[in-house]
Write a protein that holds these residues in place. Structure first.
Motif, short mmCIF file in Angstrom:
data_model
loop_
_atom_site.label_atom_id
_atom_site.label_comp_id
_atom_site.label_asym_id
_atom_site.label_seq_id
_atom_site.Cartn_x
_atom_site.Cartn_y
_atom_site.Cartn_z
N LEU A 131 0.81 -1.21 0.00
CA LEU A 131 0.00 0.00 0.00
C LEU A 131 0.85 1.27 0.00
O LEU A 131 0.48 2.27 -0.61
N ASP A 132 1.99 1.21 0.69
CA ASP A 132 2.86 2.40 0.69
C ASP A 132 3.37 2.71 -0.71
O ASP A 132 3.43 3.88 -1.12
N ALA A 133 3.71 1.66 -1.45
CA ALA A 133 4.17 1.86 -2.82
C ALA A 133 3.03 2.39 -3.70
O ALA A 133 3.25 3.24 -4.58
N LEU A 134 1.83 1.89 -3.46
CA LEU A 134 0.69 2.37 -4.23
C LEU A 134 0.41 3.85 -3.92
O LEU A 134 0.10 4.64 -4.82
N ARG A 135 0.53 4.20 -2.64
CA ARG A 135 0.30 5.60 -2.25
C ARG A 135 1.35 6.53 -2.86
O ARG A 135 1.04 7.64 -3.30
N GLU A 136 2.57 6.07 -2.91
CA GLU A 136 3.63 6.88 -3.52
C GLU A 136 3.36 7.08 -5.01
O GLU A 136 3.56 8.17 -5.55
N GLY B 116 -2.17 13.58 -1.58
CA GLY B 116 -3.59 13.89 -1.47
C GLY B 116 -4.53 12.82 -1.97
O GLY B 116 -5.75 12.98 -1.90
N VAL B 117 -4.00 11.71 -2.48
CA VAL B 117 -4.86 10.63 -2.97
C VAL B 117 -4.92 9.53 -1.92
O VAL B 117 -3.88 9.00 -1.51
N GLU B 118 -6.10 9.19 -1.50
CA GLU B 118 -6.27 8.12 -0.52
C GLU B 118 -6.31 6.78 -1.23
O GLU B 118 -7.08 6.58 -2.18
N VAL B 119 -5.47 5.86 -0.78
CA VAL B 119 -5.47 4.50 -1.32
C VAL B 119 -6.04 3.57 -0.26
O VAL B 119 -5.50 3.46 0.83
N ALA B 120 -7.16 2.94 -0.58
CA ALA B 120 -7.84 2.05 0.35
C ALA B 120 -7.35 0.63 0.16
O ALA B 120 -7.31 0.11 -0.96
N GLY B 121 -6.96 -0.01 1.25
CA GLY B 121 -6.46 -1.37 1.19
C GLY B 121 -7.56 -2.39 1.08
O GLY B 121 -8.76 -2.06 1.14
N PRO B 122 -7.22 -3.66 0.91
CA PRO B 122 -8.21 -4.73 0.76
C PRO B 122 -9.22 -4.73 1.89
O PRO B 122 -8.87 -4.71 3.06
N GLY C 51 -8.96 0.42 -3.39
CA GLY C 51 -8.33 1.05 -4.55
C GLY C 51 -8.16 2.53 -4.34
O GLY C 51 -7.92 2.98 -3.22
N ALA C 52 -8.31 3.29 -5.39
CA ALA C 52 -8.10 4.74 -5.30
C ALA C 52 -8.82 5.44 -6.44
O ALA C 52 -9.04 4.86 -7.51
#
Length: 274
Positions: free
Chosen positions: A53-58, A63-69, A79-80
């Motif tokens: 998730l950290d890699a996805l957030r990067e 400012g984009v929230e990435v929601a985990g499983p 997702g996001a």
């Protein structure tokens, strides 16, 4: 000058490099060539185990929230929502192993309908393999998505049989709706009507060996399928648009709905299987 297509392809390649991500496929109307200029770009991000998730957030940026499983519900994993050059781009997480298990169930004629935000008629599990069957693979380093997609070219006959047989629930719902109409219970009757029509839509898709992914646009497609009885679209629209508010109006609507269900069931039975 960069185009959205090149942006999406580059993004898919970057997503596929995130630990835990197996591959990325374009879904939705853009994958099927049915999109409008304002349509979102839906990217199915297939993962195994747990994506980083950290890699996805990067990758998503500030400012984009990435929601985990599991953060978005039991079926739409997470997702996001991004905006790229003024265009909406959605990342939708998909557990590849779970997709495989659902596909095994579908081949055996088993499916589930789960509660999921954003899916008023429920999330029908065949959506999982259907998304990949109709999707366009953008990044697949290991070849796993392509291998699974190749299995999905033929709609499973046991699933077809199970979904066309599910019309019994539409009949059952409307028997209950008749009692609700006698009480002038508009909410109950309206819910029964919408679900009954939704079940018919699923059955008509299955009969035509078409994947039905969600409620959006599914009704209009179903109305034009071979097993749809005469006037299915206009008849169902009238039922859903104005079921009524009095006992007499609701009773008449339910009676019309029961006739529509009976006609659809008869048409499905008469439709050749080959």
């Amino acid at each position: 000058m960069r185009t959205m297509q090149t942006v999406i392809e580059s993004m898919a390649g970057q997503l596929a490099g995130v630990p835990g991500v197996v591959g990325v496929a374009l879904g939705g109307s853009r994958a099927r060539g049915e999109h409008r200029p304002e349509s979102d770009w839906d990217l199915g991000v297939y993962y195994r185990g747990a994506p980083d998730l950290d890699a996805l957030r990067e990758l998503a940026g500030p400012g984009v929230e990435v929601a985990g499983p599991g953060a978005w519900g039991p079926w739409v994993d997470g997702g996001a929502w991004l905006e790229v050059d003024g265009t909406a781009v959605d990342w939708i997480l998909r557990d590849l192993d779970r997709v495989g298990r659902v596909w095994t169930d579908c081949r055996a004629g088993r499916y589930e309908v789960g509660i999921q935000a954003g899916h008023p008629l429920g999330f029908w599990s065949p959506c999982y393999p259907g998304e990949l069957a109709l999707g366009r693979i953008l990044a697949d380093p290991s070849g796993e998505l392509a291998a699974l997609q190749a299995e999905l070219t033929e709609y499973p006959e046991p699933l077809r049989a199970a979904l066309t047989a599910s019309t019994w629930e539409a009949e059952f719902l409307l028997a209950g709706a008749a009692k609700g109409a006698a009480r002038a219970d508009t909410l109950y009757v309206a819910l029964c009507l919408s679900r009954a029509v939704g079940i018919l839509v699923q059955a008509l898709h299955a009969d035509a060996r078409r994947w039905c992914l969600n409620e959006k646009g599914a009704f209009d497609v179903a109305a034009g399928l071979p097993a749809a009885p005469a006037g299915f679209g206009p008849r169902a629209r009238r039922l859903l648009a104005a079921p009524g508010g009095t006992r007499e109006e609701l009773t008449a609507t339910v009676a019309d709905a029961r006739t529509l269900v009976a006609d659809t069931v008869a048409a499905l039975r008469a439709c050749p299987e080959a």
